[in-house]
Motif scaffolding. Structure first.
Motif, short mmCIF file in Angstrom:
data_model
loop_
_atom_site.label_atom_id
_atom_site.label_comp_id
_atom_site.label_asym_id
_atom_site.label_seq_id
_atom_site.Cartn_x
_atom_site.Cartn_y
_atom_site.Cartn_z
N ILE A 142 -21.57 -12.79 41.29
CA ILE A 142 -20.76 -13.12 40.12
C ILE A 142 -20.62 -14.62 39.96
O ILE A 142 -20.80 -15.18 38.86
CB ILE A 142 -19.38 -12.45 40.23
CG1 ILE A 142 -19.51 -10.92 40.14
CG2 ILE A 142 -18.42 -12.97 39.16
CD1 ILE A 142 -18.23 -10.17 40.43
N ILE A 143 -20.32 -15.31 41.06
CA ILE A 143 -20.16 -16.76 41.00
C ILE A 143 -21.50 -17.44 40.75
O ILE A 143 -21.60 -18.39 39.95
CB ILE A 143 -19.50 -17.27 42.29
CG1 ILE A 143 -18.03 -16.81 42.31
CG2 ILE A 143 -19.57 -18.80 42.39
CD1 ILE A 143 -17.28 -17.17 43.56
N GLY A 144 -22.54 -16.94 41.39
CA GLY A 144 -23.86 -17.51 41.15
C GLY A 144 -24.29 -17.35 39.70
O GLY A 144 -24.85 -18.27 39.10
N HIS A 145 -24.02 -16.19 39.11
CA HIS A 145 -24.36 -15.95 37.71
C HIS A 145 -23.56 -16.86 36.79
O HIS A 145 -24.11 -17.43 35.83
CB HIS A 145 -24.08 -14.49 37.37
CG HIS A 145 -24.25 -14.14 35.93
ND1 HIS A 145 -25.49 -13.93 35.35
CD2 HIS A 145 -23.33 -13.95 34.93
CE1 HIS A 145 -25.34 -13.64 34.08
NE2 HIS A 145 -24.04 -13.64 33.78
N ARG A 202 -27.73 -14.30 39.60
CA ARG A 202 -26.94 -13.15 40.02
C ARG A 202 -27.29 -12.69 41.43
O ARG A 202 -26.62 -11.81 41.97
CB ARG A 202 -27.12 -12.01 39.04
CG ARG A 202 -28.52 -11.44 38.98
CD ARG A 202 -28.58 -10.18 38.12
NE ARG A 202 -27.76 -9.13 38.66
CZ ARG A 202 -27.38 -8.05 37.96
NH1 ARG A 202 -27.72 -7.95 36.68
NH2 ARG A 202 -26.67 -7.11 38.52
N ASP A 203 -28.34 -13.25 42.02
CA ASP A 203 -28.75 -12.87 43.37
C ASP A 203 -28.29 -13.88 44.42
O ASP A 203 -28.81 -13.89 45.55
CB ASP A 203 -30.28 -12.71 43.44
CG ASP A 203 -30.78 -11.58 42.54
OD1 ASP A 203 -30.17 -10.50 42.59
OD2 ASP A 203 -31.75 -11.79 41.80
N GLU A 254 -25.14 -19.89 48.97
CA GLU A 254 -25.22 -20.52 47.65
C GLU A 254 -23.85 -20.50 46.97
O GLU A 254 -23.47 -21.47 46.30
CB GLU A 254 -26.24 -19.81 46.78
CG GLU A 254 -26.37 -20.46 45.40
CD GLU A 254 -27.52 -19.89 44.58
OE1 GLU A 254 -27.58 -20.20 43.37
OE2 GLU A 254 -28.35 -19.15 45.14
N MET A 255 -23.11 -19.41 47.12
CA MET A 255 -21.77 -19.35 46.54
C MET A 255 -20.90 -20.50 47.04
O MET A 255 -20.23 -21.19 46.25
CB MET A 255 -21.10 -18.02 46.88
CG MET A 255 -19.64 -17.93 46.41
SD MET A 255 -18.83 -16.37 46.85
CE MET A 255 -18.63 -16.59 48.63
N LEU A 256 -20.90 -20.73 48.35
CA LEU A 256 -20.09 -21.80 48.91
C LEU A 256 -20.56 -23.17 48.43
O LEU A 256 -19.75 -24.07 48.21
CB LEU A 256 -20.10 -21.73 50.44
CG LEU A 256 -19.41 -20.50 51.04
CD1 LEU A 256 -19.59 -20.46 52.55
CD2 LEU A 256 -17.93 -20.48 50.68
#
Length: 321
Positions: A265-268, A274-275, A280-282
């Protein structure tokens, strides 16, 4: 003997006039109050016996406070909250009201670096991070939510609270106060099984309630120290510690690492990916260091959610095994 301990069967109560509770009127200094936004994370799914909203806009919730069981009813108009509480812990609940409604939170510390977050931050002025001051009431349902679907976890919480808790003082019919530490420890293994909770999760709860006082001490710690305290218990990792302390101490920077959906969700939202994984989120949330949990909440509230895919986890009916 533990083998003779059986759950309390919920019984219908004859409606009686609700006794007057203790009351408090409180005015925030931080702008408009939004009860659903602030208190919503405390609700564990539809039918949660410890949380209810009513058509008049009131939020009802029950707690096992240090002073005993309590029920709180709160409404809000602009910057003013009207609260009433019942039970042995009523005074404690009313004292905790400002923190619970986000008075100790500091949303002005958040500096948006993305247009999406700036717009959501501006459009959600009532968002505050709640601080209940209670650890076990958020820790236990978080443990129940480990590695299962939300539907399974919510069902387990309902069955266990209704079966082993007690009717909430002054509350509408069907609301319960969760069991105390001793009552949790006495739940037989077959009742956990009937509620669909595997031994890994029930054993984690048992380890936590045996040191309940030490767990509750985390409510008075800063977020890193508090997370370390919780993670001393085998079975409590970063995900569970974050989910607990976001509610218990209003931790603005504890990100839910290890979540199945949040990185995507955060990546998107921030990078069109979305993957994305936890790493990557951090990295994407690094500009919001100190406020990463608030940034994640705002992204979830923005509506910028990737299209759903087939769920990876299917509900498992452990009780049938």
């Amino acid at each position: 003997m533990a083998g003779r301990f059986t759950p309390r069967t919920p019984t219908l109560r004859t409606p009686t006039p609700r006794p007057a509770g203790q009351t408090r009127v409180w005015v925030t200094r931080r702008g408009p109050l939004d009860l659903p936004l602030t208190l919503g994370p405390l609700r564990r799914g539809p039918g949660d016996p410890t949380y209810r909203t009513t058509p008049d806009g009131a939020v009802w919730r029950t707690s096992r406070t240090p002073a005993g069981p309590a029920t709180l009813r709160v409404t809000a108009v602009k910057d003013t909250a009207h609260a009433e509480a019942w039970g042995a812990g009523a005074e404690w609940m009313l004292e905790q009201l400002p923190a619970m409604l986000g008075e100790l939170d500091d949303p002005e510390a958040f500096e948006p670096r993305h247009r999406l977050l700036a717009e959501t931050h501006r459009n959600r002025p009532g968002l505050r991070l709640t601080r209940t001051g209670l650890v076990l009431e958020s820790l236990i349902p978080s443990v129940l939510e480990q590695k299962v679907t939300a539907t399974e976890a919510y069902r387990a919480w309902r069955l266990l609270v209704r079966g082993f808790g007690e009717p909430a003082p002054g509350a509408p019919e069907g609301m319960y106060v969760m069991p105390d530490a001793r009552q949790w420890a006495m739940i037989p293994s077959w009742e956990w099984h009937r509620a669909g909770v595997d031994s890994k999760r029930s054993d984690t709860v048992m380890r936590a309630v045996r040191v309940a006082r030490r767990m509750e001490e985390a409510a008075g710690m800063e977020q890193t120290q508090a997370a370390e305290r919780l993670r001393l218990i085998p079975g409590i990792g970063p995900w569970t510690a974050a989910e607990t302390l976001q509610r218990a101490i209003g931790a603005p920077d504890l990100v839910t690492v290890g979540d199945l959906h949040l990185p995507g969700i955060i990546g998107h939202a921030l990078a069109g990916n979305r993957d994305a994984d936890d790493e990557e989120m951090l990295a994407l949330l690094e500009p919001y260091a100190g406020q990463r949990h608030r940034a994640a909440r705002l992204i979830l509230l923005s509506g910028r959610i990737p299209p759903r895919r087939a769920p990876r986890f299917q509900p498992n009916n452990i009780a049938r095994l």
